[in-house]
Design a protein around this motif. Sequence first.
Motif, mmCIF file in Angstrom:
data_model
loop_
_atom_site.group_PDB
_atom_site.id
_atom_site.type_symbol
_atom_site.label_atom_id
_atom_site.label_comp_id
_atom_site.label_asym_id
_atom_site.label_seq_id
_atom_site.Cartn_x
_atom_site.Cartn_y
_atom_site.Cartn_z
ATOM 1 N N CYS A 27 4.263 21.698 33.305
ATOM 2 C CA CYS A 27 4.901 20.381 33.391
ATOM 3 C C CYS A 27 4.835 19.930 34.850
ATOM 4 C CB CYS A 27 6.351 20.454 32.931
ATOM 5 S SG CYS A 27 6.512 20.959 31.218
ATOM 6 N N ASN A 36 5.822 16.967 37.494
ATOM 7 C CA ASN A 36 6.464 15.704 37.898
ATOM 8 C C ASN A 36 6.682 15.689 39.404
ATOM 9 O OD1 ASN A 36 8.517 17.616 37.920
ATOM 10 N ND2 ASN A 36 10.071 16.228 37.114
ATOM 11 N N GLU A 69 -1.931 20.169 31.691
ATOM 12 C CA GLU A 69 -0.778 19.613 32.387
ATOM 13 C C GLU A 69 -0.066 18.625 31.479
ATOM 14 O OE1 GLU A 69 -1.902 17.923 36.120
ATOM 15 O OE2 GLU A 69 -2.363 19.881 37.010
ATOM 16 N N LEU A 70 1.255 18.712 31.487
ATOM 17 C CA LEU A 70 2.052 17.688 30.815
ATOM 18 C C LEU A 70 2.676 16.883 31.947
ATOM 19 C CD1 LEU A 70 3.118 16.502 28.211
ATOM 20 C CD2 LEU A 70 4.967 18.181 28.248
ATOM 21 N N GLU A 71 2.127 15.687 32.140
ATOM 22 C CA GLU A 71 2.526 14.934 33.324
ATOM 23 C C GLU A 71 3.653 13.954 33.035
ATOM 24 O OE1 GLU A 71 -0.442 13.653 36.359
ATOM 25 O OE2 GLU A 71 -1.837 14.138 34.719
ATOM 26 N N ILE A 88 11.600 15.911 33.575
ATOM 27 C CA ILE A 88 10.765 16.417 32.472
ATOM 28 C C ILE A 88 11.514 16.188 31.171
ATOM 29 C CG2 ILE A 88 9.865 18.555 31.442
ATOM 30 C CD1 ILE A 88 9.521 19.403 34.516
ATOM 31 N N LEU A 90 7.945 17.406 25.514
ATOM 32 C CA LEU A 90 7.422 18.775 25.542
ATOM 33 C C LEU A 90 7.358 19.345 24.116
ATOM 34 C CD1 LEU A 90 6.582 21.394 27.033
ATOM 35 C CD2 LEU A 90 9.020 21.893 27.327
ATOM 36 N N VAL A 102 7.828 25.273 34.234
ATOM 37 C CA VAL A 102 8.684 24.147 34.626
ATOM 38 C C VAL A 102 9.312 24.435 35.995
ATOM 39 C CG1 VAL A 102 10.766 22.833 34.047
ATOM 40 C CG2 VAL A 102 9.264 23.625 32.217
#
Length: 388
Positions: A89, A91, A111-113, A120, A125, A139
């Motif tokens: 994650c 940010n 990547e979870l942007e 987040i 997610l 995270v």
Amino acid sequence: MPPPRHPQHYRLRLPGPVAVPTRVLQATAVPVLNHRGPEFRAIVAAVEQRIRPVIGTENPVLFFASSGTGVMEASLVNIGSPGEFVLVCVNGQFGARFSAIARSLGIKVEELEFEWGTAIRADVLAERLCGREYRAVVVVHNESSTGVTANIEAIGRVVRETNALLIVDSVSGLGGIPMRQDEWSVDILVSASQKALMCPPGLALASLSTKALKVIQRNDRFSRFYWDFRKALVSIDSHETPFTAPVSLMAGLLESLQIIHEEGLHAVFARHNKLAMAFRRGAVALGFTLYGQADSLSPTVVALRVPAQINGGDIVRRLYTHHHTIIAGSRNKLEGQVIRVGTMGDFDLNDVLTDLSYLEETVQQLGVRVNRGSAVTAALSFPEEKEN
Ligand SMILES: *Cc1c(COP(=O)(O)O)cnc(C)c1O
């Protein structure tokens, strides 16, 4: 050439490393102990006992001579293998660093942007984890580049329903904001000494859940030597580390944990929050705007967007040259626009007021119109006093 001398007035107000309490400095300035002797084992055992409530865990806690980045890498090297997928994650800058470390190891990274400055989102997610297998989800608890915290409790509820391990970087959070590793289902928690734990840099730690232990014990992982958690787990059973421990820093950490418990964990968290809010009120009175999502502002790192007509770098430079006060700018896409101050370590309300009065003088010299004294006044107008 004579050796450089320590400056007389030096106000370290960074988001890490932080100013260290005198008691902790004194605890490190004692004769070095045998790292395999009973005296040092007693220190390690006491640190383990006192850090468990800060982490919120009954798990084994491992210690390494390292900065925080070392244990970030260690957390991946012990659970990943080439070709496995890890979801990071991102940010802010430290999320991006985690993903760079994973890529450098040959782990497949997704990547979870989230927009920088936002938190987040556990719901986003959860959606991403649907039907996909990841070895781990990574995270950052307290994103020091943006001054935003993550709701680890909500994220833990999502990840524990999957096979993925939850890796949490709480380098700038642990000791200043609540962490409940076991309750929140955090599998690998990593942190370091030089931030809210109020010690000099050079000592890092990792705490491992049972779910993490199972993966770590397998033999299909990356080759690793210094960072092998299996070796560290064997050693910690007898309150030792596999290789020479930073014995002086461990003694320092014991003292800082002592200070934390004397004040009381709850009081420590409340103080960080209260002083960070005071700092923010003062800065807003000077024309700064708060950077970061309003409901997720960090109690240990204050990030501020500078008034449009001035450059953040000029503020940082002037605070140093005129006031020996060291704060951070941003070395990423927020460069020039966002300044950051640590509200952790050896600091109190007087430090916040001093910071703000220097900041006020500085922005005034840079051409911002301010009423002298407005920042300190705003910082001191605590909400509970308004109710009376
Ligand atoms: C400081 C920090 C680190 C580690 O940095 P080092 O310089 O390697 O100690 C990692 N993550 C976060 C969120 C940090 O603030």
